[in-house]
Design a protein around this motif. Sequence first.
Motif, PDB file in Angstrom:
ATOM      1  N   LYS A   1      -7.379   0.217  -7.302  1.00  0.00           N
ATOM      2  CA  LYS A   1      -8.254   0.304  -6.136  1.00  0.00           C
ATOM      3  C   LYS A   1      -8.531  -1.050  -5.504  1.00  0.00           C
TER       4      LYS A   1
ATOM      5  N   TYR B   1      -5.391  -2.373  -3.844  1.00  0.00           N
ATOM      6  CA  TYR B   1      -5.026  -1.503  -2.738  1.00  0.00           C
ATOM      7  C   TYR B   1      -5.895  -1.798  -1.511  1.00  0.00           C
ATOM      8  N   TYR B   2      -7.207  -1.847  -1.702  1.00  0.00           N
ATOM      9  CA  TYR B   2      -8.092  -2.101  -0.566  1.00  0.00           C
ATOM     10  C   TYR B   2      -8.061  -3.558  -0.121  1.00  0.00           C
TER      11      TYR B   2
ATOM     12  N   MET C   1      -5.144  -3.833   2.106  1.00  0.00           N
ATOM     13  CA  MET C   1      -5.361  -3.128   3.370  1.00  0.00           C
ATOM     14  C   MET C   1      -6.070  -4.030   4.377  1.00  0.00           C
TER      15      MET C   1
ATOM     16  N   THR D   1       0.828  -1.207   0.000  1.00  0.00           N
ATOM     17  CA  THR D   1       0.000   0.000   0.000  1.00  0.00           C
ATOM     18  C   THR D   1       0.867   1.263   0.000  1.00  0.00           C
ATOM     19  N   GLN D   2       2.013   1.220   0.659  1.00  0.00           N
ATOM     20  CA  GLN D   2       2.928   2.377   0.641  1.00  0.00           C
ATOM     21  C   GLN D   2       3.451   2.624  -0.762  1.00  0.00           C
ATOM     22  N   ASN D   3       3.825   1.562  -1.467  1.00  0.00           N
ATOM     23  CA  ASN D   3       4.316   1.727  -2.841  1.00  0.00           C
ATOM     24  C   ASN D   3       3.238   2.278  -3.755  1.00  0.00           C
ATOM     25  N   VAL D   4       2.022   1.791  -3.604  1.00  0.00           N
ATOM     26  CA  VAL D   4       0.932   2.288  -4.449  1.00  0.00           C
ATOM     27  C   VAL D   4       0.685   3.765  -4.154  1.00  0.00           C
ATOM     28  N   ARG D   5       0.738   4.161  -2.880  1.00  0.00           N
ATOM     29  CA  ARG D   5       0.560   5.575  -2.522  1.00  0.00           C
ATOM     30  C   ARG D   5       1.687   6.437  -3.086  1.00  0.00           C
ATOM     31  N   GLU D   6       2.928   5.951  -2.988  1.00  0.00           N
ATOM     32  CA  GLU D   6       4.067   6.724  -3.493  1.00  0.00           C
ATOM     33  C   GLU D   6       3.997   6.913  -5.006  1.00  0.00           C
TER      34      GLU D   6
ATOM     35  N   ASN E   1       1.282   7.137  -6.634  1.00  0.00           N
ATOM     36  CA  ASN E   1      -0.006   7.774  -6.924  1.00  0.00           C
ATOM     37  C   ASN E   1      -0.837   6.932  -7.886  1.00  0.00           C
TER      38      ASN E   1
ATOM     39  N   ILE F   1      -3.324   4.753  -6.800  1.00  0.00           N
ATOM     40  CA  ILE F   1      -4.448   4.175  -6.067  1.00  0.00           C
ATOM     41  C   ILE F   1      -5.659   4.037  -6.976  1.00  0.00           C
TER      42      ILE F   1
END
Length: 133
Positions: free
Chosen positions: A92, A95-96, A99, A79-84, A86, A88
């Motif tokens: 989706k 990502y979820y 989580m 999830t950190q890599n996907v956020r970095e 951008n 998401i």
Amino acid sequence: MTQTVYSEENLRVLLYYVIIPFLAIIILFFIGTKIYAHFNKEKDENRTNFVINYWSNVMGIILTAILLSVSIGFALAFTQNVRELNAIAENKVLYYFFMVFPAFPLVFLIYYISKFIINIKRKEKLDMKSEEE
């Protein structure tokens, strides 16, 4: 920030240090319980079942705790890599999913802890029954 690299080398490290020892422990434990049950089948069956259940629950708790920690680490890194990146919006579902992914091993950990507590209470009942006899 941490940099997570998904590579074949990291997969090998995970395989050699987590998955293979995990499977070896499970196989050795299975063989050990079968040997213990074979040598103690003539003795008190309730005690034999208690010992096997006790150690099975302890192993279940330990192994699910290890899986929970690995899944939490992987989920946080993903999830950190996907956020970095951008990314998401494009990912989706993944990502979820990642989580909430650690919730699955957590459910099994809670299950094994509850089985362990039930087994301990059953042991108390067996001890009381054996004292009466």
